[in-house]
Design an enzyme around this catalytic site. Structure first.
Site, PDB file in Angstrom:
ATOM      1  N   LYS A 121      56.396  52.460  61.869  1.00 27.63           N
ATOM      2  CA  LYS A 121      55.104  52.027  61.327  1.00 27.63           C
ATOM      3  C   LYS A 121      55.268  51.099  60.122  1.00 27.63           C
ATOM      4  O   LYS A 121      54.458  50.196  59.934  1.00 27.63           O
ATOM      5  CB  LYS A 121      54.232  53.234  60.967  1.00 27.63           C
ATOM      6  N   LYS A 204      55.096  53.277  73.908  1.00 29.24           N
ATOM      7  CA  LYS A 204      54.069  54.326  73.971  1.00 29.24           C
ATOM      8  C   LYS A 204      52.660  53.735  74.013  1.00 29.24           C
ATOM      9  O   LYS A 204      52.383  52.769  73.302  1.00 29.24           O
ATOM     10  CB  LYS A 204      54.226  55.199  72.710  1.00 29.24           C
ATOM     11  N   LYS A 207      46.667  53.916  70.157  1.00 31.61           N
ATOM     12  CA  LYS A 207      45.344  53.428  69.733  1.00 31.61           C
ATOM     13  C   LYS A 207      45.455  52.112  68.986  1.00 31.61           C
ATOM     14  O   LYS A 207      44.558  51.291  69.010  1.00 31.61           O
ATOM     15  CB  LYS A 207      44.710  54.368  68.701  1.00 31.61           C
TER      16      LYS A 207
END
Ligand code: AQP
Length: 343
Positions: A121, A204, A207
């Site tokens: 991230k 993956k 969202k």
């Protein structure tokens, strides 16, 4: 159950999802669908919209509010019943953040440095990432342990954070010569613990992926779901008759697992029934199944979203119930550590 750590704690399930945008099919199959199964098995269940985790990256205040309510609507529309499960948003129970601070003092920098989610991230922009993003796993450990939760249903991507939660509980227990915190069991089960992007079978479904075509959102229309499945990346070969035939075919494997997760059957069974089919034949069947399973949820979500007063009430009532469990555990934690609490 892990034989090395015989928990004497009463079984209790906790899990959370970030209100960071639309719920995806990955969140649904990997987490929410299984939250419902655990709720219906009769075990005590606590499910949280982890808004304090969401703000570890920038959130527009109005969008955060809307996303939290939408997530609550998604939970309820998927079958979570506020009478059976405790449903609430994290920031309404301050004990999470308080225990999170304590765990910041228990956790070692080296442990957090190894967390792959932070690396993913933060990316190349590590120096500019928030301290909160780095400490995300200690707050997650607090979310779980503030309820003495024994079981945590999550997708595969959360495995490392769950292992860290066990390390934190073990270190706290050793440091203070107690068995106060349970050694939590991750529950990562089923065919859809890692639903992959529709555009890249090695990534993956998420969202926050820049491409909306990479995921199916629970709020997508029937036409859009069908379009996304039709356009999903695949290879040119027909479907094999057994799992071995899916090796090195990540996109094909993903669509089979999605079908299995939605239908509630094994991937082997899906292959048995569809062996030899071209994707041009299989995709419409998958789209029909996805629409039939997801449309009732999205319709109910839209209905619930019209009544934000009801949603806020559910969250407020849930927070009160959650605090009744969390606060005595926090008090006892302070006491164990020698922090004075004047009554
Ligand atoms: N693709 C997935 N397959 C199976 N399970 C998944 N989960 C997430 N993606 C998949 C599970 O959903 C739960 C909630 O996840 P989260 O919102 O807390 O954060 P996340 O894992 O980072 O999910 P996203 O969708 O990728 O969100 P963003 O994009 O905001 O980071 C967890 O149990 C997770 O395992």
């Amino acid at each position: 159950m892990d034989q090395k750590h015989e928990n004497t704690h009463t079984p209790r399930v906790f899990s959370g999802i970030q209100p960071t945008g639309n719920l995806t099919l990955g969140n649904y199959l990997g987490a929410v669908k299984r939250f419902v199964e655990m709720q219906n098995s009769g075990i005590e269940t606590i499910y949280c919209m982890v808004d304090l985790h969401a703000i570890t990256v920038w959130q527009e205040p109005q969008s955060l509010k809307a996303a939290t309510r939408e997530l609550a609507a998604g939970f309820i529309a998927s079958g979570l019943d506020p009478k059976k499960s405790i449903l609430f948003n994290q920031s309404q129970v301050p004990a999470h953040a308080e225990l999170g601070w304590i765990f910041n003092c228990v956790t070692r920098m080296g442990w957090l440095n190894r967390m792959t989610q932070f690396k993913d991230k933060a990316g190349k922009n590590r120096e500019n990432a928030s301290v909160g993003l780095f400490a995300y796993p200690t707050l997650m450990a607090a979310d779980i342990l503030i309820y003495h939760a024994t079981h945590v249903p999550v997708g595969e991507d959360q495995k490392q954070h769950l292992e860290l939660t066990r390390d934190i509980a073990t270190k706290f227990n050793n440091d203070f010569k107690t068995n106060f915190f349970p050694i939590t069991e991750p529950v990562i089960e089923g065919v859809a613990t890692r639903v992959m992007s529709l555009r890249d079978g090695n990534k993956k479904m998420s969202k926050s992926d820049a491409s909306d075509m990479s995921r199916i959102n629970l709020t997508d229309s029937a036409d859009l779901i069908a379009k996304k499945i039709k356009k999903a990346k695949t290879d040119a070969d027909p479907l094999p008759s057994s799992l071995e035939g899916l090796e090195n075919r990540p996109e094909a494997k993903n669509l089979i697992n999605i079908f299995a997760g939605l239908a509630g059957i094994s991937s082997e069974k899906v292959l048995e029934e569809n062996a030899g089919k071209e994707f041009s034949k299989f995709k419409p069947i998958l789209a029909e199944l996805a629409v039939s399973k997801l449309m009732p949820i999205s319709k109910e979500m839209a209905h619930l979203m019209k009544d934000t007063v009801y949603i806020d009430q559910v969250l407020g009532n849930g927070a009160n119930k959650a605090a009744q469990i969390a606060n005595p555990i926090l008090e006892k934690t302070y006491d164990i550590m020698g922090l004075i609490r004047s009554t």
